[in-house]
Design an enzyme around this catalytic site. Structure first.
Site, short mmCIF file in Angstrom:
data_model
loop_
_atom_site.label_atom_id
_atom_site.label_comp_id
_atom_site.label_asym_id
_atom_site.label_seq_id
_atom_site.Cartn_x
_atom_site.Cartn_y
_atom_site.Cartn_z
N GLU A 104 0.96 -1.12 0.02
CA GLU A 104 -0.12 0.12 0.20
C GLU A 104 1.35 1.28 -0.44
OE1 GLU A 104 -2.39 -1.45 3.43
OE2 GLU A 104 -4.18 -1.57 1.86
N GLU A 124 -3.48 -8.95 3.58
CA GLU A 124 -4.09 -9.23 4.55
C GLU A 124 -5.42 -9.54 5.40
OE1 GLU A 124 -3.25 -7.18 2.48
OE2 GLU A 124 -2.78 -4.92 3.39
#
Ligand code: 3HC
Length: 667
Positions: A104, A124
């Site tokens: 990210e 995640e």
């Protein structure tokens, strides 16, 4: 000293992150990055920025040990916002892994250059959360909704070449050139190229629906939330989408599923760490497999898939021919050929004399530092070791079916095994990508011992009145993909039957023994392969259906055991199954066969499909109210006072000390 250092040359600032071992993003890393970016924002002489790593990995994601508490500022979205608000271009130089928050961070940059070792991804969802620093929002704007759904929901790692093809990175270069190439790219860029400002590449409704359908199959709530975040995020303003994603991330992060999955992550780390020794491990590149049966062949494939050269030895030419079909595995019927190998796995027939004779004929051909491991499930490794001149180079390495897909491996130290042998095994299981647990010598080692008590308990439940279908349904509701009786039918009932017959002469008369499985086998119902077992499979049906014949065999067994059947609800079934596994765990920890209670949770979730989001049987019970736990243990004890002796205090309303201790250790 900050974990982020800055050097400036020709107007390009290179920020180097150095937070070993895996550059995970903790508070120090985030504030180091924020400070460095703030200083750059205040300078007028900097034309471009590169974010690089001093370690093997770019940034392996957020430090999840911080997730149990409120996160300390600056949080990752605020760090990424600093990158986006800088007026100069920022380029990520990705080496090794850029995962989760690490990827990210890279998506917050204006370009991404990777080296050939790089892999990116969003793990995640495997931690019960979703990307929380813009992964769903910037990811979809970069590669489009269908590809972003796949990446976020599958959690797969994408290697450099595929990442380039998908557009996740802009260029792939050799490792030695990475920072230089990123610097050049940064210098050449004309201004910013923020993903948040882009519109997602167009995709048809059909493409989106297809990606959503694949990703939603058997998906947990956090995965469904991640898919929705990707879809919704492209239709609204990027700032709103980022804020919504963060809210979802935070609510999932503090939930039970995520906490249990983090517990399992650290449980796996602890189990793997327990195998590490200071001893030196000779590198192994050639692996021998003795025995070309189903297990030997699958093991050969598992080693070959991780680039070991593999030689399979067997005296049965037909079995060897089956191994060579479709594979680049060498086969031999000459035991001397195993002399070239650094590790030999014994996968011959499960019989002590057969194993010992293999070991004695094999050893003279081997180098002194070669390691022999046995894949036995039940035989005594110390007795096997006694057949060897170098018993220190011998241990157990117990794989689970199917070994090319099941991640669990037990590493069993025999009395004579030395540290260097363990070091060899620790490095081999890591290279195989397996989840190892250390185990001591005892009947069934760790995992099969726990599974045996679980199996006994489900048979007690059937003897007392539950049908096999009711038990299976209750456990599927708990989260197993398939219930234990359906599993037994798939694997075949005959192997366990043969083992029961072998053990019968030494069985304690006080041991509760359910005769149903024996009666099914005696009636020729050996499982799916014979068209019937616990269930019937008419006309080769894929899924079993309950039938009258099995029901009457069960009725007869109940009558002969003097049991008046009663109806048993799903909660009791689930409680008794979990309680039985916890009793087994307690005795394994007490007698040192298991190192930690959390190893049992690793074993059951990795090897036996116990639902991961519950953290494993020990963790699941540990999180319940203690008075409920005492009630569960009392019922488990009464189901077989001999097998579940450790739970006896629960029948007097007390928490058994040993069980209380292991439950405490996993909270
Ligand atoms: N948080 C905390 N500790 C971590 C960690 C993490 N994300 N990743 C690794 N560690 C620790 C391990 O527990 C281990 O500690 P130990 O030495 O004390 O046992 C040490 O770092 C080394 O890790 P491994 O033994 O696992 O090293 P490997 O080389 O085998 O594997 C790895 C490296 C592939 C990076 C593996 O550790 C891994 O998969 N880590 C987790 C990656 C991940 O899931 N990242 C996403 C986090 S969530 C996120 O980023 C949220 C964001 O969207 C906001």
């Amino acid at each position: 000293m900050s974990v982020v250092s800055t050097t400036v040359e020709d107007g390009v600032a290179v920020l180097t992150m150095d937070n070993p071992p895996v550059n995970s993003g903790n508070a120090a890393m985030r504030s180091g990055l924020a400070d460095a970016l703030d200083s750059i924002a205040a300078r007028e002489d900097i034309r471009a920025v590169v974010i690089a790593s001093a370690n093997k990995h770019f940034y392996a994601g957020s430090d999840i040990s911080e997730f149990d508490r409120p996160l300390v500022d600056p949080q990752l979205p605020a760090v990424i916002e600093r990158i986006e608000t800088l007026t100069v271009p920022v380029v990520a130089a990705i080496t090794g892994l850029a995962l989760g928050g690490g990827f990210e961070l890279a998506l917050g940059c204006d370009a991404r250059i990777a080296d050939t070792t790089a892999a990116v991804g969003f793990p995640e969802v495997t931690l019960g959360i979703l990307p929380g620093a813009g992964g769903t929002v910037r990811g979809a704007r970069l590669v489009g909704v269908p590809a972003a759904i796949d990446l976020v929901a599958s959690a797969r790692r994408v290697k450099a070449d595929e990442a380039l093809r998908l557009g996740l990175v802009d260029e792939v270069v050799e490792s030695a050139d990475l920072v230089h190439a990123a610097t050049e790219r940064a210098q050449q860029m004309q201004g910013k190229n923020r993903l948040r400002d882009r519109t997602a590449p167009a995709a048809s409704v059909e493409e989106i629906d297809a990606a959503r359908a694949i990703a939603s199959k058997r998906a947990r709530p956090n995965v469904l939330a991640a898919i929705e975040a990707v879809c919704r995020g492209v239709d609204i303003d990027a700032s709103d989408a980022l804020a919504e994603e963060r809210l979802l991330f935070d609510s999932l992060r503090v939930g039970a599923e995520s906490s249990n999955l983090r517990y399992l992550f650290f449980a796996k780390s602890a189990a793997a760490k327990a195998l590490r020794t200071e001893a030196k491990a000779p590198a192994v590149s050639v692996v021998g497999i003795a025995g070309a049966g189903t297990m030997g062949a699958a093991l050969a494939r598992a080693f070959r898939a991780r680039r070991y050269d593999v030689i399979v030895y067997d005296t049965n030419r037909q079995a060897l021919d089956r191994v060579t079909a479709n594979s680049d595995i060498t086969v031999t019927d000459s035991i001397a050929d195993l002399g070239k190998t650094g590790l030999i796995v014994d996968a011959v027939f499960e019989d002590m004399d057969v194993k010992k004779s293999l070991l004695t004929s094999l050893e003279p051909h081997l180098a002194d530092d070669a390691v022999i491991v046995s894949n036995t499930s039940y035989l005594d490794l110390n007795e096997m070791a006694s057949a060897l001149d170098r018993p220190q180079r011998f241990a157990g390495l117990h794989f689970f079916n199917p070994p090319d897909r099941n991640p669990l491996v037990e590493v069993i130290r025999a009395g004579t095994t030395d540290g260097s042998t363990l070091a060899v095994l620790a490095s081999i299981v890591a290279k195989l990508g397996k989840s190892p647990i250390p185990a001591g010598i005892g009947d069934g080692f760790v995992a099969n011992r726990v599974y045996a008590d679980y199996r006994s308990q489900v048979e007690f439940l059937v003897e007392e009145g539950a049908s096999p279908a009711e038990v299976d349904a209750a456990l599927v509701e708990l989260g197993f993909a398939i219930g234990p009786f359906a599993v037994a039918d798939m694997s075949g009932l005959d192997i366990a039957w043969a083992r029961r017959k072998r053990l019968a002469p030494n069985r304690d008369p006080e041991q509760r023994y359910v005769t149903i499985a024996d009666r099914l086998c005696e009636a020729g119902r050996l499982g799916k392969k014979t068209g019937a077992g616990w269930y019937a499979y008419p006309d080769g049906a894929k899924r079993g259906i309950p039938d009258e014949v099995a029901a009457s065999i069960i009725d007869d067994a109940r009558r002969d055991a003097g049991v008046a059947p009663r109806s048993i609800d799903g909660d009791e079934i689930r409680d008794r199954v979990q309680g039985s596994m916890v009793c087994a765990a307690a005795s394994l920890v007490e007698n040192g066969i298991a190192g930690r209670a959390s190893d049992i949770d690793v074993a059951m979730t990795e090897g036996f499909a116990f639902p991961k989001w519950l953290g494993g049987p020990v963790r699941a019970l540990a999180l319940r109210d203690p008075s409920d736990v005492i009630d569960v243990l009392a019922v488990v004890h009464r189901s077989c006072p001999l097998s579940f002796a450790s739970a006896e205090p629960a029948t007097r309303g007390e928490m058994p000390e040993l069980i209380g201790r292991i439950l405490e250790s996993v909270r």
